[in-house]
Design an enzyme around this catalytic site. Structure first.
Site, PDB file in Angstrom:
ATOM      1  N   ASP A  14      -6.886   3.786 -12.212  1.00 60.92           N
ATOM      2  CA  ASP A  14      -6.239   5.185 -12.132  1.00 60.92           C
ATOM      3  C   ASP A  14      -5.434   5.480 -10.879  1.00 60.92           C
ATOM      4  O   ASP A  14      -4.427   5.949 -10.765  1.00 60.92           O
ATOM      5  CB  ASP A  14      -7.237   6.604 -12.276  1.00 60.92           C
ATOM      6  CG  ASP A  14      -7.725   6.330 -13.646  1.00 60.92           C
ATOM      7  OD1 ASP A  14      -7.090   5.866 -14.580  1.00 60.92           O
ATOM      8  OD2 ASP A  14      -8.885   6.945 -13.970  1.00 60.92           O
ATOM      9  N   SER A  39       1.514  -9.876   0.315  1.00 58.38           N
ATOM     10  CA  SER A  39       1.978  -8.910  -0.628  1.00 58.38           C
ATOM     11  C   SER A  39       1.414  -7.430  -0.044  1.00 58.38           C
ATOM     12  O   SER A  39       1.858  -7.070   0.993  1.00 58.38           O
ATOM     13  CB  SER A  39       1.671  -9.013  -2.065  1.00 58.38           C
ATOM     14  OG  SER A  39       2.262  -8.503  -2.999  1.00 58.38           O
ATOM     15  N   HIS A  69       5.467 -15.928  -5.835  1.00 61.65           N
ATOM     16  CA  HIS A  69       4.911 -14.891  -5.202  1.00 61.65           C
ATOM     17  C   HIS A  69       3.490 -15.338  -4.528  1.00 61.65           C
ATOM     18  O   HIS A  69       3.311 -14.925  -3.632  1.00 61.65           O
ATOM     19  CB  HIS A  69       4.826 -13.717  -5.900  1.00 61.65           C
ATOM     20  CG  HIS A  69       4.539 -12.498  -5.135  1.00 61.65           C
ATOM     21  ND1 HIS A  69       5.017 -12.036  -3.934  1.00 61.65           N
ATOM     22  CD2 HIS A  69       3.418 -11.541  -5.281  1.00 61.65           C
ATOM     23  CE1 HIS A  69       4.416 -10.959  -3.513  1.00 61.65           C
ATOM     24  NE2 HIS A  69       3.444 -10.589  -4.212  1.00 61.65           N
TER      25      HIS A  69
END
Length: 260
Positions: A182, A92, A242
């Site tokens: 963040d 990924s 996945h």
């Protein structure tokens, strides 16, 4: 490549036998620990380093989190240890990082294995997961199920919640997330995209393994794969999603070992 490449944390397996080392790069919200069992298996015949990519696991945090930056971190790992080349296995986000490294520095990648990702932009964002984790009230929580329960509405799939919960750590009696939510949130658009490498190619051996029940490697992606990786072999493991390496580790490992 960008400046300020970061020193990555890692897990090791296997013995140095004079051969090319293998680096394993995890996906978004993952860490080297997710690959510990497979790293040990791969380590039966080579030296294996499972890396924590920036903003994940024990690796340093940074505001920038594009694929050129993450590839530069992996390049620094090779340079710091005097490795001329490595076999790179990436899943990924780690797969896109591995592809970025192979296209920018093909001479440093002996073989490339990419798990369930293509060099294309995707539309599915993981921003809701970031939002749910940031919204969870960690202060005052004393047990992990208290935190997980706060994720249930936004993330109803129990296996996915369990995977994300691996990033919750308890230190000095207080819970915190050990990933930089963040930075991941602010860089999400770039993470689901892929940089424009123009006509760059990696002409070395490449294996792309997709999950048959996943939509990350579809027939319409094959042209993009072969444009940048002309020797790519594309194989599927039917009936898995996945996280194919976690769902069918033995089958995944055998496919990788057959390629190596």
């Amino acid at each position: 490549m960008p400046q300020q490449a970061l020193p990555l944390t890692y897990l090791e397996a296997g013995e140095a036998n004079g051969g090319t080392p293998m680096l394993v790069l995890h996906g978004l919200f993952g860490s080297a620990r997710n690959w510990q069992t497979l790293a040990r298996r791969f380590g039966e015949s080579r030296r294996v380093y499972a890396l924590d990519l920036r903003n994940h696991g024990g690796a340093p945090w940074a505001e920038d989190m594009g694929y050129p930056e993450m590839a530069a971190d992996v390049l620094r790992f090779l340079d710091d240890r005097g490795f001329a080349r490595a076999t790179i296995v990436g899943h990924s986000m780690g797969g896109k990082t591995a592809m970025a490294l192979a296209l920018a520095h093909p001479e440093r990648v002996e073989r490339l294995v990419v798990a369930d990702i293509a060099p294309v932009a995707y539309t599915h964002t993981h921003a809701p997961y970031v939002a749910a984790m940031k919204a969870a009230k960690l202060e005052g929580a004393t047990r992990r199920p208290e935190v997980e329960a706060q994720l249930a509405d936004a993330i109803p799939e129990a296996p996915l919640r369990s995977f994300l919960m691996q990033n919750l750590v308890l230190e000095n009696g207080a819970f915190s997330w050990r990933i930089n939510l963040d930075s991941i949130g602010s860089n999400m658009a770039g993470l689901i995209d892929f940089p424009d490498f123009g006509g760059a190619r990696y002409d070395g051996p490449a294996l792309f393994i997709g999950g048959g029940a996943s939509d990350y490697i579809r027939p319409e992606h094959h042209d993009a794969i072969r444009r940048h990786f002309p020797k790519a072999e594309i194989r599927m493991i039917e009936g898995v999603g996945h996280w194919l390496h976690a769902e069918r580790p033995a089958e995944f490992a055998a496919m990788v070992e057959g390629f190596l």
